[in-house]
Scaffold this motif. Structure first.
Motif, PDB file in Angstrom:
ATOM      1  N   ALA A   5       0.837  -1.199   0.000  1.00 36.62           N
ATOM      2  CA  ALA A   5       0.000   0.000   0.000  1.00 36.62           C
ATOM      3  C   ALA A   5       0.875   1.254   0.000  1.00 36.62           C
ATOM      4  O   ALA A   5       0.602   2.221  -0.719  1.00 36.62           O
ATOM      5  CB  ALA A   5      -0.921  -0.016   1.222  1.00 36.62           C
ATOM      6  N   THR A   6       1.952   1.230   0.790  1.00 36.11           N
ATOM      7  CA  THR A   6       2.882   2.365   0.824  1.00 36.11           C
ATOM      8  C   THR A   6       3.558   2.530  -0.530  1.00 36.11           C
ATOM      9  O   THR A   6       3.709   3.650  -1.040  1.00 36.11           O
ATOM     10  CB  THR A   6       3.948   2.141   1.909  1.00 36.11           C
ATOM     11  N   LEU A   7       3.969   1.401  -1.129  1.00 33.32           N
ATOM     12  CA  LEU A   7       4.605   1.440  -2.439  1.00 33.32           C
ATOM     13  C   LEU A   7       3.644   1.993  -3.485  1.00 33.32           C
ATOM     14  O   LEU A   7       4.037   2.745  -4.377  1.00 33.32           O
ATOM     15  CB  LEU A   7       5.073   0.035  -2.831  1.00 33.32           C
ATOM     16  N   ALA A  52       4.348   5.110  -5.752  1.00 34.11           N
ATOM     17  CA  ALA A  52       4.348   4.943  -7.208  1.00 34.11           C
ATOM     18  C   ALA A  52       3.495   6.017  -7.874  1.00 34.11           C
ATOM     19  O   ALA A  52       3.852   6.541  -8.937  1.00 34.11           O
ATOM     20  CB  ALA A  52       3.832   3.548  -7.568  1.00 34.11           C
ATOM     21  N   SER A  53       2.364   6.351  -7.274  1.00 34.15           N
ATOM     22  CA  SER A  53       1.484   7.370  -7.846  1.00 34.15           C
ATOM     23  C   SER A  53       2.185   8.715  -7.920  1.00 34.15           C
ATOM     24  O   SER A  53       2.097   9.439  -8.920  1.00 34.15           O
ATOM     25  CB  SER A  53       0.199   7.491  -7.018  1.00 34.15           C
ATOM     26  N   VAL A  54       2.910   9.054  -6.848  1.00 35.13           N
ATOM     27  CA  VAL A  54       3.625  10.333  -6.827  1.00 35.13           C
ATOM     28  C   VAL A  54       4.734  10.344  -7.877  1.00 35.13           C
ATOM     29  O   VAL A  54       4.901  11.310  -8.635  1.00 35.13           O
ATOM     30  CB  VAL A  54       4.214  10.586  -5.419  1.00 35.13           C
ATOM     31  N   ILE A  55       5.508   9.234  -7.912  1.00 38.21           N
ATOM     32  CA  ILE A  55       6.615   9.156  -8.870  1.00 38.21           C
ATOM     33  C   ILE A  55       6.101   9.225 -10.305  1.00 38.21           C
ATOM     34  O   ILE A  55       6.661   9.931 -11.152  1.00 38.21           O
ATOM     35  CB  ILE A  55       7.418   7.858  -8.646  1.00 38.21           C
ATOM     36  N   ALA A  56       5.018   8.499 -10.585  1.00 34.16           N
ATOM     37  CA  ALA A  56       4.463   8.489 -11.936  1.00 34.16           C
ATOM     38  C   ALA A  56       4.054   9.890 -12.361  1.00 34.16           C
ATOM     39  O   ALA A  56       4.321  10.324 -13.498  1.00 34.16           O
ATOM     40  CB  ALA A  56       3.262   7.547 -11.989  1.00 34.16           C
ATOM     41  N   HIS A  57       3.421  10.621 -11.447  1.00 33.88           N
ATOM     42  CA  HIS A  57       2.975  11.979 -11.776  1.00 33.88           C
ATOM     43  C   HIS A  57       4.170  12.889 -12.044  1.00 33.88           C
ATOM     44  O   HIS A  57       4.164  13.679 -12.992  1.00 33.88           O
ATOM     45  CB  HIS A  57       2.137  12.533 -10.616  1.00 33.88           C
ATOM     46  N   GLU A  58       5.220  12.777 -11.206  1.00 31.43           N
ATOM     47  CA  GLU A  58       6.376  13.666 -11.318  1.00 31.43           C
ATOM     48  C   GLU A  58       7.236  13.362 -12.543  1.00 31.43           C
ATOM     49  O   GLU A  58       7.935  14.251 -13.039  1.00 31.43           O
ATOM     50  CB  GLU A  58       7.234  13.573 -10.049  1.00 31.43           C
ATOM     51  N   ILE A  59       7.207  12.103 -13.015  1.00 29.92           N
ATOM     52  CA  ILE A  59       8.055  11.728 -14.148  1.00 29.92           C
ATOM     53  C   ILE A  59       7.307  11.808 -15.470  1.00 29.92           C
ATOM     54  O   ILE A  59       7.862  12.227 -16.483  1.00 29.92           O
ATOM     55  CB  ILE A  59       8.630  10.307 -13.940  1.00 29.92           C
ATOM     56  N   THR A 112      11.642   7.529 -24.464  1.00 32.00           N
ATOM     57  CA  THR A 112      10.634   8.125 -23.583  1.00 32.00           C
ATOM     58  C   THR A 112       9.408   7.224 -23.497  1.00 32.00           C
ATOM     59  O   THR A 112       8.822   7.062 -22.421  1.00 32.00           O
ATOM     60  CB  THR A 112      10.217   9.520 -24.078  1.00 32.00           C
ATOM     61  N   ASP A 113       9.031   6.607 -24.620  1.00 35.76           N
ATOM     62  CA  ASP A 113       7.906   5.656 -24.594  1.00 35.76           C
ATOM     63  C   ASP A 113       8.243   4.442 -23.734  1.00 35.76           C
ATOM     64  O   ASP A 113       7.413   3.949 -22.972  1.00 35.76           O
ATOM     65  CB  ASP A 113       7.561   5.200 -26.018  1.00 35.76           C
ATOM     66  N   GLY A 114       9.508   3.956 -23.863  1.00 37.79           N
ATOM     67  CA  GLY A 114       9.915   2.805 -23.056  1.00 37.79           C
ATOM     68  C   GLY A 114       9.929   3.128 -21.577  1.00 37.79           C
ATOM     69  O   GLY A 114       9.509   2.317 -20.745  1.00 37.79           O
ATOM     70  N   LEU A 115      10.411   4.334 -21.217  1.00 31.56           N
ATOM     71  CA  LEU A 115      10.423   4.734 -19.815  1.00 31.56           C
ATOM     72  C   LEU A 115       9.005   4.847 -19.270  1.00 31.56           C
ATOM     73  O   LEU A 115       8.737   4.481 -18.122  1.00 31.56           O
ATOM     74  CB  LEU A 115      11.159   6.072 -19.672  1.00 31.56           C
ATOM     75  N   SER A 116       8.102   5.339 -20.101  1.00 28.04           N
ATOM     76  CA  SER A 116       6.703   5.422 -19.683  1.00 28.04           C
ATOM     77  C   SER A 116       6.141   4.035 -19.397  1.00 28.04           C
ATOM     78  O   SER A 116       5.367   3.841 -18.458  1.00 28.04           O
ATOM     79  CB  SER A 116       5.873   6.112 -20.768  1.00 28.04           C
ATOM     80  N   GLN A 117       6.552   3.036 -20.181  1.00 25.33           N
ATOM     81  CA  GLN A 117       6.081   1.666 -19.950  1.00 25.33           C
ATOM     82  C   GLN A 117       6.630   1.123 -18.638  1.00 25.33           C
ATOM     83  O   GLN A 117       5.922   0.444 -17.887  1.00 25.33           O
ATOM     84  CB  GLN A 117       6.528   0.756 -21.107  1.00 25.33           C
ATOM     85  N   TRP A 118       7.897   1.445 -18.325  1.00 27.70           N
ATOM     86  CA  TRP A 118       8.464   0.986 -17.057  1.00 27.70           C
ATOM     87  C   TRP A 118       7.753   1.628 -15.869  1.00 27.70           C
ATOM     88  O   TRP A 118       7.571   0.999 -14.825  1.00 27.70           O
ATOM     89  CB  TRP A 118       9.961   1.308 -16.999  1.00 27.70           C
ATOM     90  N   ILE A 119       7.325   2.867 -16.025  1.00 28.12           N
ATOM     91  CA  ILE A 119       6.557   3.520 -14.967  1.00 28.12           C
ATOM     92  C   ILE A 119       5.228   2.802 -14.771  1.00 28.12           C
ATOM     93  O   ILE A 119       4.762   2.612 -13.645  1.00 28.12           O
ATOM     94  CB  ILE A 119       6.329   5.007 -15.303  1.00 28.12           C
ATOM     95  N   THR A 120       4.615   2.379 -15.873  1.00 32.49           N
ATOM     96  CA  THR A 120       3.366   1.620 -15.782  1.00 32.49           C
ATOM     97  C   THR A 120       3.581   0.325 -15.017  1.00 32.49           C
ATOM     98  O   THR A 120       2.775  -0.054 -14.169  1.00 32.49           O
ATOM     99  CB  THR A 120       2.827   1.307 -17.190  1.00 32.49           C
ATOM    100  N   ASP A 121       4.698  -0.351 -15.283  1.00 34.75           N
ATOM    101  CA  ASP A 121       5.027  -1.577 -14.542  1.00 34.75           C
ATOM    102  C   ASP A 121       5.189  -1.284 -13.053  1.00 34.75           C
ATOM    103  O   ASP A 121       4.745  -2.053 -12.198  1.00 34.75           O
ATOM    104  CB  ASP A 121       6.318  -2.208 -15.082  1.00 34.75           C
ATOM    105  N   PHE A 122       5.840  -0.155 -12.754  1.00 34.46           N
ATOM    106  CA  PHE A 122       6.051   0.202 -11.351  1.00 34.46           C
ATOM    107  C   PHE A 122       4.724   0.495 -10.660  1.00 34.46           C
ATOM    108  O   PHE A 122       4.543   0.178  -9.482  1.00 34.46           O
ATOM    109  CB  PHE A 122       6.985   1.406 -11.274  1.00 34.46           C
ATOM    110  N   LEU A 123       3.790   1.065 -11.397  1.00 36.90           N
ATOM    111  CA  LEU A 123       2.483   1.371 -10.821  1.00 36.90           C
ATOM    112  C   LEU A 123       1.718   0.100 -10.452  1.00 36.90           C
ATOM    113  O   LEU A 123       0.851   0.124  -9.597  1.00 36.90           O
ATOM    114  CB  LEU A 123       1.654   2.203 -11.800  1.00 36.90           C
ATOM    115  N   THR A 124       2.033  -0.993 -11.101  1.00 39.57           N
ATOM    116  CA  THR A 124       1.404  -2.268 -10.740  1.00 39.57           C
ATOM    117  C   THR A 124       2.291  -3.004  -9.731  1.00 39.57           C
ATOM    118  O   THR A 124       2.486  -4.217  -9.798  1.00 39.57           O
ATOM    119  CB  THR A 124       1.192  -3.152 -11.981  1.00 39.57           C
TER     120      THR A 124
END
Length: 223
Positions: free
Chosen positions: A94-96, A100-107, A142-154
């Motif tokens: 839950a903490t992660l 993740a939500s904050v990191i995704a928004h900032e990146i 940039t598209d690949g980094l966005s995909q890694w952020i999506t993975d982190f969000l899950t």
């Protein structure tokens, strides 16, 4: 007790308890602790499985108040410990998730700006072939980094991965082209020992394969 430990009463009665439960040795060597009622937990392999026991230890005294031994009661808390670990892991996830939500928004916001700027520059500037390729690579990254952020969000759960043909020579060549613009490679001689126009195809996930190549190249530079 026989069910919990897998031991027979006839095998342990009248024997020193620390011979059966060796984790109790340091407890029974502490006289101050044994003079009062207290609880302890031990971990032991019983019946071929790791078992956690909670002990309630009380001094046993005679009619004149003199110590004559101890009363010990124990229970199997293995399942309780497992449930506690599950709860702890759920709290960590839950903490992660919040992080993740904050990191995704900032990146993701800067990524969107970078992607838009690259597309605008590619369409408006008169670029030579190498610069245009660099622009294309930046857009893909940039598209690949966005995909890694999506993975982190899950909760950092990896994707299953695709299985598609990949031109490995082109992927290595693109990575080297980007690295050559890095100041860290100023004194490093980087050579491609394969024809750059030749296509060598492998089956794999483009995102993960690209990460492997980047890691190998970065490790080599650092070494």
């Amino acid at each position: 007790a026989e069910v919990i430990t897998g031991l027979n009463q006839s095998d342990v009665i009248f024997k020193n308890i620390t011979r059966v439960f060796q984790d109790l040795k340091p407890i029974f060597s502490n006289e101050d602790k044994l003079e009062s009622h207290h609880e302890e937990q031990t971990c032991q392999v019983l019946e071929g499985q790791v078992t956690y026991l909670r002990w309630t230890i009380s001094p046993l005294r005679d009619a004149w108040g003199m110590p004559i031994g101890h009363t010990l009661i124990f229970e199997d808390i293995t399942q309780v410990r497992a449930m506690e670990e599950q709860v702890k892991r759920a709290e960590q996830l839950a903490t992660l998730g919040r992080l993740a939500s904050v990191i995704a928004h900032e990146i993701r916001n800067p990524l969107a700006s970078i992607s838009g700027a690259i597309q605008l520059l590619s369409n408006t500037l008169d670029l030579d072939e190498d610069d245009l390729r660099l622009m294309t690579i930046i857009g893909r990254e940039t598209d690949g980094l966005s995909q890694w952020i999506t993975d982190f969000l899950t909760y950092a759960r990896p994707r299953g991965g695709q299985r598609v043909p990949i031109d490995i020579c082109r992927m290595v060549n693109d990575a080297v082209l980007v690295l050559k613009t890095d100041e860290k490679l100023a004194n490093i001689d980087c050579r491609l020992l394969f024809p750059t126009e030749q296509a060598v195809r492998v089956i794999g996930d483009p995102t993960y394969m690209k990460q492997v190549i980047w890691n190998l190249l970065n490790n080599a530079v650092q070494a």
